[in-house]
Design a protein around this motif. Structure first.
Motif, mmCIF file in Angstrom:
data_model
loop_
_atom_site.group_PDB
_atom_site.id
_atom_site.type_symbol
_atom_site.label_atom_id
_atom_site.label_comp_id
_atom_site.label_asym_id
_atom_site.label_seq_id
_atom_site.Cartn_x
_atom_site.Cartn_y
_atom_site.Cartn_z
ATOM 1 N N GLU A 226 -37.021 118.175 44.442
ATOM 2 C CA GLU A 226 -37.603 118.944 43.280
ATOM 3 C C GLU A 226 -37.577 120.335 43.381
ATOM 4 N N CYS A 227 -38.841 120.443 44.170
ATOM 5 C CA CYS A 227 -38.333 122.433 44.343
ATOM 6 C C CYS A 227 -37.091 122.912 44.469
ATOM 7 N N ASP A 228 -36.105 122.238 45.593
ATOM 8 C CA ASP A 228 -34.787 122.817 45.554
ATOM 9 C C ASP A 228 -34.505 122.797 44.175
ATOM 10 N N ASP A 229 -34.218 122.342 43.509
ATOM 11 C CA ASP A 229 -33.653 122.270 42.221
ATOM 12 C C ASP A 229 -34.050 123.293 40.683
ATOM 13 N N VAL A 230 -35.459 123.084 41.014
ATOM 14 C CA VAL A 230 -36.019 124.131 39.828
ATOM 15 C C VAL A 230 -35.882 125.593 40.388
ATOM 16 N N LEU A 231 -35.691 125.352 42.206
ATOM 17 C CA LEU A 231 -35.686 127.118 42.711
ATOM 18 C C LEU A 231 -33.522 127.544 42.342
ATOM 19 N N ALA A 232 -33.204 126.452 42.592
ATOM 20 C CA ALA A 232 -31.447 126.279 42.717
ATOM 21 C C ALA A 232 -31.273 126.996 40.834
ATOM 22 N N SER A 233 -31.975 125.951 39.798
ATOM 23 C CA SER A 233 -32.015 126.563 38.740
ATOM 24 C C SER A 233 -32.377 127.404 37.863
ATOM 25 N N GLY A 234 -33.131 128.619 39.174
ATOM 26 C CA GLY A 234 -33.582 129.884 38.508
ATOM 27 C C GLY A 234 -34.910 129.937 39.149
ATOM 28 N N ALA A 235 -35.733 129.102 38.633
ATOM 29 C CA ALA A 235 -37.125 129.705 38.732
ATOM 30 C C ALA A 235 -37.200 130.575 40.070
ATOM 31 N N ASP A 236 -38.896 131.345 39.772
ATOM 32 C CA ASP A 236 -39.165 132.479 40.962
ATOM 33 C C ASP A 236 -39.735 131.582 41.926
ATOM 34 N N ILE A 237 -40.464 131.466 41.080
ATOM 35 C CA ILE A 237 -41.684 130.970 43.233
ATOM 36 C C ILE A 237 -42.233 129.131 42.372
ATOM 37 N N VAL B 173 -39.755 130.663 48.560
ATOM 38 C CA VAL B 173 -40.072 131.483 47.771
ATOM 39 C C VAL B 173 -41.390 131.489 47.739
ATOM 40 N N PRO B 174 -42.983 132.326 46.920
ATOM 41 C CA PRO B 174 -43.780 132.340 46.824
ATOM 42 C C PRO B 174 -44.526 131.039 46.651
ATOM 43 N N ILE B 175 -45.538 130.472 47.274
ATOM 44 C CA ILE B 175 -45.296 129.408 47.375
ATOM 45 C C ILE B 175 -47.257 129.904 46.329
ATOM 46 N N ASP B 176 -47.970 129.531 45.387
ATOM 47 C CA ASP B 176 -48.943 129.936 43.947
ATOM 48 C C ASP B 176 -50.048 129.010 44.081
#
Ligand code: DX5
Ligand code: ZN
Length: 229
Positions: A21-32, A63-66
């Motif tokens: 899920e993290c890979d998918d949102v990041l590949a889709s353009g999310a920043d953190i 990427v940063p983890i918030d």
């Protein structure tokens, strides 16, 4: 163009395949990645801890983890999350007996520190700590659950905090959390936010053609943000 950052909250992700899920949102353009920690004490819900943060780092999330701590007491978990790879650690001032000490612990552990303000929490906590903060997180829902509606008084609060940050000349991110969707993100950005947490607004909106991807919804958010600057 302002430095807007989109921060999907994994609270609404499929926990059985969290790395993907993290890979998918990041590949889709999310920043953190926004990481909600709930303890069934400060808030009436129970989620994830440092082991899961560490697992995401080992999985390959760079990427940063918030890390948004909705726990009381706070201090016991700071070192564990720093070791687990947290970038930001934010906490609610009501949940710590010694706010300045907690902020110093976070920074000494090598992380960026933030204070979180519930809808009814006054901004007075900023008076003596502004210079020690890397992030201010305004809650636009009461903490504990995803999928709640945006509380509109957060817009006025955002404007006030935006003025405080700009007047200070400090480098502090202004994050909003709760009920952020495509249809209100532009108004929220115009009020002064630069970092946008969205859980159900992103993970609930997979691409119709490819349900593992989130490009469409994240691009729609970016298009809305582009209207603001
Ligand atoms: C609520 C959490 C939020 C939550 C946001 O306590 O801090 O991060 O996941 O979820 P949505 O975007 O669905 O309101
Ligand atoms: Zn959160």
């Amino acid at each position: 163009m302002a430095d807007f950052q989109i921060a999907p909250s994994i609270l609404s992700a499929d926990f059985a395949k969290l790395g993907q899920e993290c890979d998918d949102v990041l590949a889709s353009g999310a920043d953190i990645i926004h990481f909600d920690v709930m303890d069934n004490h400060y808030v009436p819900n129970l989620t994830i801890g440092p082991l899961v943060c560490d697992a995401l780092r080992r999985h390959g999330v760079t990427v940063p983890i918030d890390v948004h701590l909705m726990v009381s007491p706070v201090d016991r978990l700071v070192g564990d999350f720093a070791e687990a790879g947290a970038t930001y650690i934010t906490f609610h001032p009501e949940a710590s007996d010694h706010i300045d000490r907690t902020i110093q612990m976070i920074r000494s552990a090598g992380c960026k520190a933030g204070l979180v303000f519930n809808p009814a929490t006054p901004l007075s906590y900023l008076e003596y700590e502004l210079g020690n903060l890397d992030m201010i997180l305004l809650m636009s829902v009461n903490p504990g659950f995803g999928g709640q509606g945006f509380i509109s008084s957060a817009l006025d609060k955002l404007k006030r905090v935006r003025n405080i940050i700009d007047d200070s000349d400090l480098d502090i991110r202004l994050e909003i959390d709760g009920g952020v969707k495509v249809d209100n993100i532009a108004e929220i950005a115009a009020a002064g936010a630069d970092t946008f947490v969205s859980g159900s607004g992103i993970f609930g909106k997979r691409n119709e053609s490819d349900p593992n991807k989130y490009d469409t919804i994240i691009q729609e958010m970016r298009d809305e943000l582009a209207k603001v600057g």
